[in-house]
Design a protein around this motif. Sequence first.
Motif, mmCIF file in Angstrom:
data_model
loop_
_atom_site.group_PDB
_atom_site.id
_atom_site.type_symbol
_atom_site.label_atom_id
_atom_site.label_comp_id
_atom_site.label_asym_id
_atom_site.label_seq_id
_atom_site.Cartn_x
_atom_site.Cartn_y
_atom_site.Cartn_z
ATOM 1 N N ALA A 22 0.836 -1.207 0.000
ATOM 2 C CA ALA A 22 0.000 0.000 0.000
ATOM 3 C C ALA A 22 0.872 1.259 0.000
ATOM 4 C CB ALA A 22 -0.931 0.002 1.207
ATOM 5 N N LYS A 23 1.909 1.281 0.809
ATOM 6 C CA LYS A 23 2.810 2.446 0.847
ATOM 7 C C LYS A 23 3.520 2.617 -0.490
ATOM 8 C CE LYS A 23 3.427 2.458 5.777
ATOM 9 N NZ LYS A 23 4.230 2.212 6.934
ATOM 10 N N TRP A 24 3.948 1.512 -1.088
ATOM 11 C CA TRP A 24 4.619 1.604 -2.387
ATOM 12 C C TRP A 24 3.662 2.130 -3.449
ATOM 13 C CZ3 TRP A 24 3.917 -1.157 -7.041
ATOM 14 C CH2 TRP A 24 4.883 -0.876 -8.020
ATOM 15 N N LEU A 25 2.438 1.600 -3.484
ATOM 16 C CA LEU A 25 1.462 2.083 -4.464
ATOM 17 C C LEU A 25 1.233 3.582 -4.296
ATOM 18 C CD1 LEU A 25 -1.134 -0.837 -4.405
ATOM 19 C CD2 LEU A 25 0.164 -0.062 -6.403
ATOM 20 N N GLU A 26 1.043 4.032 -3.065
ATOM 21 C CA GLU A 26 0.827 5.451 -2.815
ATOM 22 C C GLU A 26 2.028 6.288 -3.239
ATOM 23 O OE1 GLU A 26 -0.254 5.202 1.317
ATOM 24 O OE2 GLU A 26 -2.390 4.918 0.830
ATOM 25 N N GLY A 29 1.878 7.075 -6.964
ATOM 26 C CA GLY A 29 0.758 7.831 -7.497
ATOM 27 C C GLY A 29 -0.600 7.165 -7.419
ATOM 28 N N TRP A 30 -0.680 5.990 -6.836
ATOM 29 C CA TRP A 30 -1.961 5.299 -6.695
ATOM 30 C C TRP A 30 -2.621 5.717 -5.393
ATOM 31 C CZ3 TRP A 30 -4.100 1.567 -10.026
ATOM 32 C CH2 TRP A 30 -3.292 1.229 -11.117
ATOM 33 N N GLN A 49 -6.634 2.884 -6.985
ATOM 34 C CA GLN A 49 -7.031 3.627 -8.177
ATOM 35 C C GLN A 49 -5.920 4.581 -8.566
ATOM 36 O OE1 GLN A 49 -10.727 5.756 -7.785
ATOM 37 N NE2 GLN A 49 -10.525 6.726 -9.771
ATOM 38 N N TYR A 50 -5.609 4.551 -9.858
ATOM 39 C CA TYR A 50 -4.676 5.526 -10.416
ATOM 40 C C TYR A 50 -5.527 6.556 -11.145
ATOM 41 C CZ TYR A 50 -0.815 7.687 -12.810
ATOM 42 O OH TYR A 50 0.095 8.604 -13.250
ATOM 43 N N HIS A 51 -5.416 7.798 -10.718
ATOM 44 C CA HIS A 51 -6.219 8.867 -11.304
ATOM 45 C C HIS A 51 -5.517 9.373 -12.559
ATOM 46 C CE1 HIS A 51 -8.869 8.986 -7.843
ATOM 47 N NE2 HIS A 51 -7.791 8.853 -7.094
ATOM 48 N N GLY A 52 -6.054 9.022 -13.697
ATOM 49 C CA GLY A 52 -5.444 9.387 -14.970
ATOM 50 C C GLY A 52 -5.366 10.872 -15.207
ATOM 51 N N ASN A 53 -6.258 11.620 -14.612
ATOM 52 C CA ASN A 53 -6.236 13.058 -14.820
ATOM 53 C C ASN A 53 -5.651 13.774 -13.611
ATOM 54 O OD1 ASN A 53 -7.390 12.892 -17.382
ATOM 55 N ND2 ASN A 53 -9.431 12.696 -16.494
ATOM 56 N N PRO A 66 -7.368 7.441 -18.702
ATOM 57 C CA PRO A 66 -8.469 7.332 -17.734
ATOM 58 C C PRO A 66 -7.974 6.794 -16.397
ATOM 59 C CG PRO A 66 -8.485 5.467 -19.214
ATOM 60 C CD PRO A 66 -7.382 6.389 -19.692
ATOM 61 N N SER A 67 -8.801 6.984 -15.393
ATOM 62 C CA SER A 67 -8.504 6.362 -14.107
ATOM 63 C C SER A 67 -8.513 4.851 -14.289
ATOM 64 C CB SER A 67 -9.539 6.764 -13.067
ATOM 65 O OG SER A 67 -9.408 8.118 -12.740
ATOM 66 N N THR A 68 -7.687 4.165 -13.531
ATOM 67 C CA THR A 68 -7.563 2.711 -13.600
ATOM 68 C C THR A 68 -7.726 2.138 -12.204
ATOM 69 O OG1 THR A 68 -6.035 2.886 -15.462
ATOM 70 C CG2 THR A 68 -6.030 0.807 -14.247
ATOM 71 N N LEU A 69 -8.418 1.005 -12.092
ATOM 72 C CA LEU A 69 -8.534 0.286 -10.829
ATOM 73 C C LEU A 69 -7.642 -0.949 -10.871
ATOM 74 C CD1 LEU A 69 -12.374 0.210 -10.071
ATOM 75 C CD2 LEU A 69 -10.629 1.654 -9.022
ATOM 76 N N ALA A 70 -6.959 -1.183 -9.767
ATOM 77 C CA ALA A 70 -6.152 -2.402 -9.632
ATOM 78 C C ALA A 70 -6.648 -3.164 -8.414
ATOM 79 C CB ALA A 70 -4.676 -2.064 -9.481
#
Length: 164
Positions: A22-26, A29-30, A49-53, A66-70
Amino acid sequence: MPNPPPSNYPLDIGHLGEDLVAKWLESTGWEVLHRRFACRWGEIDLIAQYHGNNIASTVSGDRTQPSTLAFVEVKTRSRGSWDAGGRNAITAKKQEKLWHTAEIFLAKYPEKADYPCRFDVAIVFCQPNSPSLQKIEMTPKSLFSLSTDLYRLDLQEYIPAAFG
């Protein structure tokens, strides 16, 4: 399939692995939306979620991403684990459970249902911390690390779109 050998680690070691991922994803930019999302089908360790915008994509000029969900499955293991560091634990049956759980998440949060989705796998290596330098094991280069008083965890591999 034989039963896995008993673990020498407490049950919360998996939660520490999830904390690390979780820390790495954040840091990349996630946004972590949920941890341990559970339903009758099973549990998804992390939903991010990665916010594409976001600012980074605006600065780079990419306003179309676009935003992406993982949906992220985290496998935390010690050296010599019985299942290839957790890779062999992502069976077809496990993938099906994750797929159904993701469908339940998207039904519960319909505003996310049109986002591109993927299933990622994070492989985390765990070893006991030791005050003695003679007992410290060298690990291959990791993407991200976390140390507690008792353990050192290394994110060894992050596999985007591992299945699905």
